[in-house]
Enzyme design. Structure first.
Site, PDB file in Angstrom:
ATOM      1  N   ASP A   1      -0.771  10.824  -4.409  1.00 58.54           N
ATOM      2  CA  ASP A   1       0.388  11.482  -3.793  1.00 58.54           C
ATOM      3  C   ASP A   1       0.547  12.785  -4.582  1.00 58.54           C
ATOM      4  O   ASP A   1      -0.396  13.217  -5.269  1.00 58.54           O
ATOM      5  CB  ASP A   1       1.650  10.604  -3.875  1.00 58.54           C
ATOM      6  CG  ASP A   1       2.798  11.166  -3.018  1.00 58.54           C
ATOM      7  OD1 ASP A   1       2.694  11.110  -1.787  1.00 58.54           O
ATOM      8  OD2 ASP A   1       3.781  11.688  -3.577  1.00 58.54           O
TER       9      ASP A   1
ATOM     10  N   LYS B   1       0.854  -1.185   0.000  1.00 57.33           N
ATOM     11  CA  LYS B   1       0.000   0.000   0.000  1.00 57.33           C
ATOM     12  C   LYS B   1       0.881   1.223   0.000  1.00 57.33           C
ATOM     13  O   LYS B   1       1.832   1.320   0.773  1.00 57.33           O
ATOM     14  CB  LYS B   1      -0.875  -0.023   1.274  1.00 57.33           C
ATOM     15  CG  LYS B   1      -1.821   1.120   1.396  1.00 57.33           C
ATOM     16  CD  LYS B   1      -3.206   0.737   0.926  1.00 57.33           C
ATOM     17  CE  LYS B   1      -4.082   1.934   0.598  1.00 57.33           C
ATOM     18  NZ  LYS B   1      -3.860   2.520  -0.734  1.00 57.33           N
TER      19      LYS B   1
ATOM     20  N   GLN C   1       7.275   4.072   3.870  1.00 60.33           N
ATOM     21  CA  GLN C   1       5.877   3.615   3.926  1.00 60.33           C
ATOM     22  C   GLN C   1       5.735   2.321   4.733  1.00 60.33           C
ATOM     23  O   GLN C   1       4.710   2.090   5.361  1.00 60.33           O
ATOM     24  CB  GLN C   1       5.369   3.413   2.493  1.00 60.33           C
ATOM     25  CG  GLN C   1       3.857   3.356   2.358  1.00 60.33           C
ATOM     26  CD  GLN C   1       3.214   4.728   2.263  1.00 60.33           C
ATOM     27  OE1 GLN C   1       3.738   5.612   1.607  1.00 60.33           O
ATOM     28  NE2 GLN C   1       2.085   4.909   2.928  1.00 60.33           N
TER      29      GLN C   1
ATOM     30  N   LYS D   1       5.583   3.464   8.343  1.00 57.77           N
ATOM     31  CA  LYS D   1       4.393   4.307   8.539  1.00 57.77           C
ATOM     32  C   LYS D   1       3.146   3.439   8.601  1.00 57.77           C
ATOM     33  O   LYS D   1       2.311   3.574   9.488  1.00 57.77           O
ATOM     34  CB  LYS D   1       4.276   5.297   7.371  1.00 57.77           C
ATOM     35  CG  LYS D   1       3.065   6.202   7.479  1.00 57.77           C
ATOM     36  CD  LYS D   1       2.758   6.942   6.197  1.00 57.77           C
ATOM     37  CE  LYS D   1       3.924   7.786   5.747  1.00 57.77           C
ATOM     38  NZ  LYS D   1       3.544   8.705   4.657  1.00 57.77           N
TER      39      LYS D   1
ATOM     40  N   LYS E   1       5.431   2.104  -3.083  1.00 58.13           N
ATOM     41  CA  LYS E   1       5.257   3.448  -3.642  1.00 58.13           C
ATOM     42  C   LYS E   1       5.453   3.342  -5.145  1.00 58.13           C
ATOM     43  O   LYS E   1       6.110   2.427  -5.636  1.00 58.13           O
ATOM     44  CB  LYS E   1       6.293   4.409  -3.054  1.00 58.13           C
ATOM     45  CG  LYS E   1       5.950   5.872  -3.215  1.00 58.13           C
ATOM     46  CD  LYS E   1       4.917   6.334  -2.193  1.00 58.13           C
ATOM     47  CE  LYS E   1       4.421   7.737  -2.463  1.00 58.13           C
ATOM     48  NZ  LYS E   1       3.636   8.253  -1.335  1.00 58.13           N
TER      49      LYS E   1
HETATM   50  P1  NDP Z   1      -0.154  17.906  -4.029  1.00 59.29           P
HETATM   51  O1  NDP Z   1       0.323  17.582  -5.376  1.00 59.29           O
HETATM   52  O2  NDP Z   1      -1.623  17.998  -3.779  1.00 59.29           O
HETATM   53  O3  NDP Z   1       0.511  19.259  -3.501  1.00 59.29           O
HETATM   54  C1  NDP Z   1       1.903  19.385  -3.385  1.00 59.29           C
HETATM   55  C2  NDP Z   1       2.207  20.807  -2.981  1.00 59.29           C
HETATM   56  O4  NDP Z   1       3.599  20.915  -2.713  1.00 59.29           O
HETATM   57  C3  NDP Z   1       1.900  21.809  -4.074  1.00 59.29           C
HETATM   58  O5  NDP Z   1       1.570  23.037  -3.493  1.00 59.29           O
HETATM   59  C4  NDP Z   1       3.227  21.876  -4.815  1.00 59.29           C
HETATM   60  O6  NDP Z   1       3.423  23.089  -5.527  1.00 59.29           O
HETATM   61  C5  NDP Z   1       4.222  21.777  -3.686  1.00 59.29           C
HETATM   62  N1  NDP Z   1       5.471  21.181  -4.191  1.00 59.29           N
HETATM   63  C6  NDP Z   1       5.620  19.999  -4.833  1.00 59.29           C
HETATM   64  N2  NDP Z   1       6.889  19.800  -5.176  1.00 59.29           N
HETATM   65  C7  NDP Z   1       7.564  20.885  -4.753  1.00 59.29           C
HETATM   66  C8  NDP Z   1       8.907  21.277  -4.791  1.00 59.29           C
HETATM   67  N3  NDP Z   1       9.838  20.498  -5.383  1.00 59.29           N
HETATM   68  N4  NDP Z   1       9.244  22.460  -4.215  1.00 59.29           N
HETATM   69  C9  NDP Z   1       8.311  23.239  -3.617  1.00 59.29           C
HETATM   70  N5  NDP Z   1       7.004  22.918  -3.552  1.00 59.29           N
HETATM   71  C10 NDP Z   1       6.645  21.765  -4.101  1.00 59.29           C
HETATM   72  O7  NDP Z   1       0.500  16.791  -3.071  1.00 59.29           O
HETATM   73  P2  NDP Z   1       0.048  16.346  -1.612  1.00 59.29           P
HETATM   74  O8  NDP Z   1      -0.461  17.501  -0.850  1.00 59.29           O
HETATM   75  O9  NDP Z   1      -0.770  15.136  -1.742  1.00 59.29           O
HETATM   76  O10 NDP Z   1       1.457  15.855  -1.005  1.00 59.29           O
HETATM   77  C11 NDP Z   1       2.348  16.723  -0.312  1.00 59.29           C
HETATM   78  C12 NDP Z   1       3.306  15.909   0.527  1.00 59.29           C
HETATM   79  O11 NDP Z   1       2.582  15.091   1.452  1.00 59.29           O
HETATM   80  C13 NDP Z   1       4.199  14.925  -0.248  1.00 59.29           C
HETATM   81  O12 NDP Z   1       5.436  14.817   0.411  1.00 59.29           O
HETATM   82  C14 NDP Z   1       3.446  13.615  -0.128  1.00 59.29           C
HETATM   83  O13 NDP Z   1       4.287  12.494  -0.289  1.00 59.29           O
HETATM   84  C15 NDP Z   1       2.943  13.732   1.300  1.00 59.29           C
HETATM   85  N6  NDP Z   1       1.805  12.884   1.654  1.00 59.29           N
HETATM   86  C16 NDP Z   1       0.626  12.981   0.971  1.00 59.29           C
HETATM   87  C17 NDP Z   1      -0.430  12.184   1.334  1.00 59.29           C
HETATM   88  C18 NDP Z   1      -1.772  12.306   0.688  1.00 59.29           C
HETATM   89  O14 NDP Z   1      -2.714  11.652   1.179  1.00 59.29           O
HETATM   90  N7  NDP Z   1      -1.967  13.111  -0.338  1.00 59.29           N
HETATM   91  C19 NDP Z   1      -0.309  11.186   2.402  1.00 59.29           C
HETATM   92  C20 NDP Z   1       0.947  11.240   3.107  1.00 59.29           C
HETATM   93  C21 NDP Z   1       1.963  12.045   2.704  1.00 59.29           C
HETATM   94  P3  NDP Z   1       3.269  23.128  -7.140  1.00 59.29           P
HETATM   95  O15 NDP Z   1       1.794  23.139  -7.386  1.00 59.29           O
HETATM   96  O16 NDP Z   1       3.955  24.361  -7.542  1.00 59.29           O
HETATM   97  O17 NDP Z   1       3.938  21.872  -7.645  1.00 59.29           O
END
Ligand code: NDP
Length: 444
Positions: free
Chosen positions: A166, A90, A111, A114, A126
């Site tokens: 993700d 997962k 993961q 976690k 992943k």
């Molecule tokens: P989204 O794609 O919804 O959002 C990601 C956000 O982070 C956007 O605002 C994006 O900006 C920014 N971002 C991405 N890459 C970069 C970078 N290299 N530098 C600066 N900003 C960046 O992703 P999520 O919110 O789902 O995920 C965010 C984090 O949380 C990740 O690390 C993910 O692995 C983790 N996570 C997510 C889960 C989930 O359920 N969604 C569960 C557990 C962990 P821009 O639009 O400009 O790319």
């Protein structure tokens, strides 16, 4: 050389240039030292750590698709099935141009522990691709998702491996991927989580990671005589995790003053306007520069600098290695009392160490953002039962899971004489269950 250093060295030698993977292995193994040293002979004989750091299988594939001009584009797809000692694989699918094998392996490795920490029966995996959904038309995203699933479907299934969202993989992408899986396999099964509510999704899944982050943060603050009410909070990111962290933190009485994307960040001293944020990011899919058009008193800054804002609590919710030593110093100098990771590995090793040594409460991502995968597991349960639970029921379960995670990591830290070291506590609590299951199942 001791066992842990031997394994770290082996990982670096066998996987050169997978830097994020090296970083995650180092962080985890170093914090497992008390357990490993107490069991060194047994673990060595069983090659337990060598087996833990070597994925069960790594699948890499070509993803060709046709863009809107009629040209064929080719991306690289990945699925790393890391460890299924305690349940089916997962873990999410990341769609971002930076994706490579090292990033997918660091995420898959994290993961494992976690998922164990949630207390639910799910193994670690992943996947993703170096595809950027940003700026693509819906038709192009559909073409990519169909091609990606046409290969991936061979390796996944409701009882085998259940991917989720993700970075870059939201409701639209999960829908397209699910449609293609169903078309090829002809079965209606819970093979993906994060599905839409009309076709097997769970209430609260969208909100789960952000809400869970806040539930765990509140629990940690409570244990140290604080609470979110009245606190100033800095959030980075403006995606799925960040948006719902902003929402729940505000509901608990905090004032969230920042959000960011990969181009820059917003400071809104009156508190981020959630409706505006959702309209820009979830409805229009636009950049954060738009925010100041709705909220002229807010300030947009291009580039970095978000962690220099004065706050009580910092919640990095964007991506890996976004909070470095200089940021940790700035947070400490501004009186920050707690950092909780919404993203995976947003704080690098030096910054984590600095925060811990300077008395700042620190909740690692594998505990703090586990609400997403936990609710995915609840989605799997509902799919198996062919039932849907109410919002309140799922939210209640999520709260309970986050509280348990906090208490499990807190107890493990105490037991190993490192009270308050939640990095050590989370890694040990997650590891003990997986290692026991691995040893009980013989050599594989
Ligand atoms: P989204 O794609 O919804 O959002 C990601 C956000 O982070 C956007 O605002 C994006 O900006 C920014 N971002 C991405 N890459 C970069 C970078 N290299 N530098 C600066 N900003 C960046 O992703 P999520 O919110 O789902 O995920 C965010 C984090 O949380 C990740 O690390 C993910 O692995 C983790 N996570 C997510 C889960 C989930 O359920 N969604 C569960 C557990 C962990 P821009 O639009 O400009 O790319």
């Amino acid at each position: 050389m001791d066992y842990i250093n031997e394994v770290i060295e082996m990982v670096i030698r066998k996987n050169p240039s997978e830097y994020e993977f090296h970083q995650a292995v180092k962080e985890v193994l170093e914090s497992l030292r008390p357990v490993v040293e107490a069991n060194e002979e047994k673990y060595r004989r069983e090659a337990l750590l060598e087996r833990l750091v070597e994925p069960d299988r790594q699948i890499i594939f070509r993803v060709p698709w046709v863009d809107d001009t009629g040209r064929v584009q080719v991306n690289t797809g990945y699925r790393v099935q890391f460890n299924n000692a305690i349940g089916p694989y997962k873990g999410g699918l990341r769609l971002h141009p930076s994706v490579n094998k090292g990033i997918i392996k660091f995420l898959g490795f994290e993961q494992i522990l976690k998922n164990s920490l949630t207390g639910l029966p799910i193994g670690g995996a992943k996947g993703g691709a170096d595809f950027d959904p940003k700026g693509k038309s819906d038709r192009e995203v559909l073409a990519f998702c169909k091609s990606f699933m046409t290969e991936l479907y061979k390796y996944i299934g409701a009882d085998t491996d259940v991917p989720a969202g993700d970075i870059g993989t939201g409701a639209r992408e999960i829908g397209y991927l699910y449609g293609q899986y169903k078309k090829i396999r002809g079965t209606y099964e819970g093979v993906l989580t994060g599905k839409g509510l009309t076709y097997g999704g769970s209430l609260v899944r969208t909100e789960a990671t952000g809400f869970g982050l806040i539930y765990l943060t509140e629990e940690m603050l409570k244990a140290h005589g604080h609470s979110l009410a009245g606190k100033t909070v800095a959030v980075s990111g403006a995606g799925n995790v960040a948006i719902y962290a902003v929402q729940k933190a505000a509901e608990l009485g905090a004032r969230v003053v920042t959000v960011s994307d990969s181009n820059g960040w917003i400071y809104d001293k009156d508190g981020i306007d959630l409706e505006v944020l959702k309209e820009i990011k979830e409805v229009r899919r636009e950049r954060l520069t738009e925010y100041v058009k709705f909220r002229p008193d807010a300030k947009y800054t291009q580039g970095k600098g978000l962690w220099t804002v004065k706050c009580d609590i910092a919640l990095p919710c964007a991506t890996q290695n976004e909070l470095l030593l200089e940021d940790a110093k700035a947070l400490a100098a501004n009186g920050c009392i707690a950092v909780a990771e919404g993203a995976n590995m947003p704080t690098d090793l030096e910054a984590t160490k600095y925060l811990q040594e300077n008395g700042i409460l620190f909740a690692p991502g594998k505990a703090a953002n586990a609400g997403g995968v936990a609710t995915s597991a609840l989605e799997m349960s509902q799919n198996s039962e062919r039932l849907s639970w109410s919002f309140e029921e799922v939210d209640e379960k999520l709260k309970r899971i986050m509280k348990n995670i906090f208490h499990n990591m807190s107890e493990a830290a105490k037991e190993y004489h490192a009270e308050g070291n939640y990095v050590l506590g989370a890694n040990i609590a997650g590891f003990l269950k997986v290692s026991e299951a691995m040893m009980a199942q013989g050599i594989w």
